[in-house]
Scaffold this active site. Structure first.
Site, PDB file in Angstrom:
ATOM      1  CE1 TYR A  70      -3.709   2.299   0.617  1.00  0.00           C
ATOM      2  CE2 TYR A  70      -2.331   3.406   2.367  1.00  0.00           C
ATOM      3  CZ  TYR A  70      -3.515   3.484   1.550  1.00  0.00           C
ATOM      4  OH  TYR A  70      -4.315   4.453   1.924  1.00  0.00           O
ATOM      5  CE  LYS A 112      -3.612   5.218  -1.686  1.00  0.00           C
ATOM      6  NZ  LYS A 112      -4.595   5.850  -2.495  1.00  0.00           N
TER       7      LYS A 112
END
Length: 244
Positions: A141, A145
């Site tokens: 994740y 991002k």
């Protein structure tokens, strides 16, 4: 503020739903998005108020391409809030990075773009080695991002007529964030709305990383043009679509 036509991806719940609701209440023309018909049922209240609905599973590249083609055949969009995202699992890279890249490349009309980042991007690795863009195994994740925040900065650099920004909404109590998340849900979606509709000079800037309407300094790799270019080349090779 003038009336704008805005696509909000991943708007069936959470921050996307809140942003779509607020934009609709402010009199804007809102296009809401859900993964499938089952998820779209959660948007009935918004479509009853005039929101337009599009469907597309962002894990499926062909579905993203089909969605983009349909949007290009409809009334032009003024703005896109790239809100859709997943926290964990194999879909992390397809949904968090590949889908917004494809939509950015395939939708030439919008003049304002907002990409949902996260404070987690500071833990991302500015490396493209062995990234599983296909989603065959769980993705990072934090890395996703960092990539999408760099994508926002790259678009700002390469498309001078477009206002492209990344927003950290904070750790808010959504389905993804969990009920004990400490940040403010209301503040979590207001910056996105301001950046796609606002006429204030601050809202008409580009290349920023924002948290609660304050521009902040992102991970150093975000504005590293060499890293941006390597990322864009990797995404173009992976998808067969070049960002013009």
């Amino acid at each position: 503020m003038s009336r704008v036509r805005v696509l909000v991806t991943g708007s069936a719940d959470g921050l996307g739903r809140a942003a779509a609701d607020a934009l609709l209440s402010a009199g804007h023309d809102v296009v809401v998005h859900a993964r499938n018909e089952q998820r779209a049922a959660a948007l009935d209240a918004l479509t009853a108020r005039g929101a337009h609905l599009v469907l597309g599973d962002f894990e499926d590249r062909d579905a993203v391409r089909h969605l983009a083609a349909g949007l290009n055949d409809a009334e032009p969009l003024d703005a896109v809030i790239h809100n859709a995202g997943v926290w964990s699992g194999p879909a992390v890279m397809p949904v968090n990075v590949i889908a917004p890249y494809l939509l950015t490349a395939l939708l030439p009309a919008p003049r304002r773009l907002v990409y949902l980042s996260s404070g987690s991007h500071f833990s991302g690795r500015p490396s493209l080695a062995d990234v599983d863009w296909q989603g065959r195994r769980p993705g990072s994740y934090a890395d996703s991002k960092l990539y999408v925040t760099a994508l926002a900065a790259a678009v700002a650099r390469l498309r001078p007529g477009v206002l492209s920004n990344a927003v950290d909404p904070g750790w808010v109590p959504t389905r993804m964030g969990g009920p004990n998340a400490p940040d403010d849900l209301e503040l979590g979606h207001r910056t996105q709305e301001w950046l796609v509709t606002g006429d204030a000079p601050e809202a008409r800037t580009t290349g920023g990383y924002w948290y609660h309407r304050r521009r902040q300094q992102p991970h150093p790799a975000v504005h590293d043009e060499e890293f941006q270019d390597r990322l864009l080349r990797a995404l173009a090779e992976e998808t067969g679509v070049t960002l013009a």
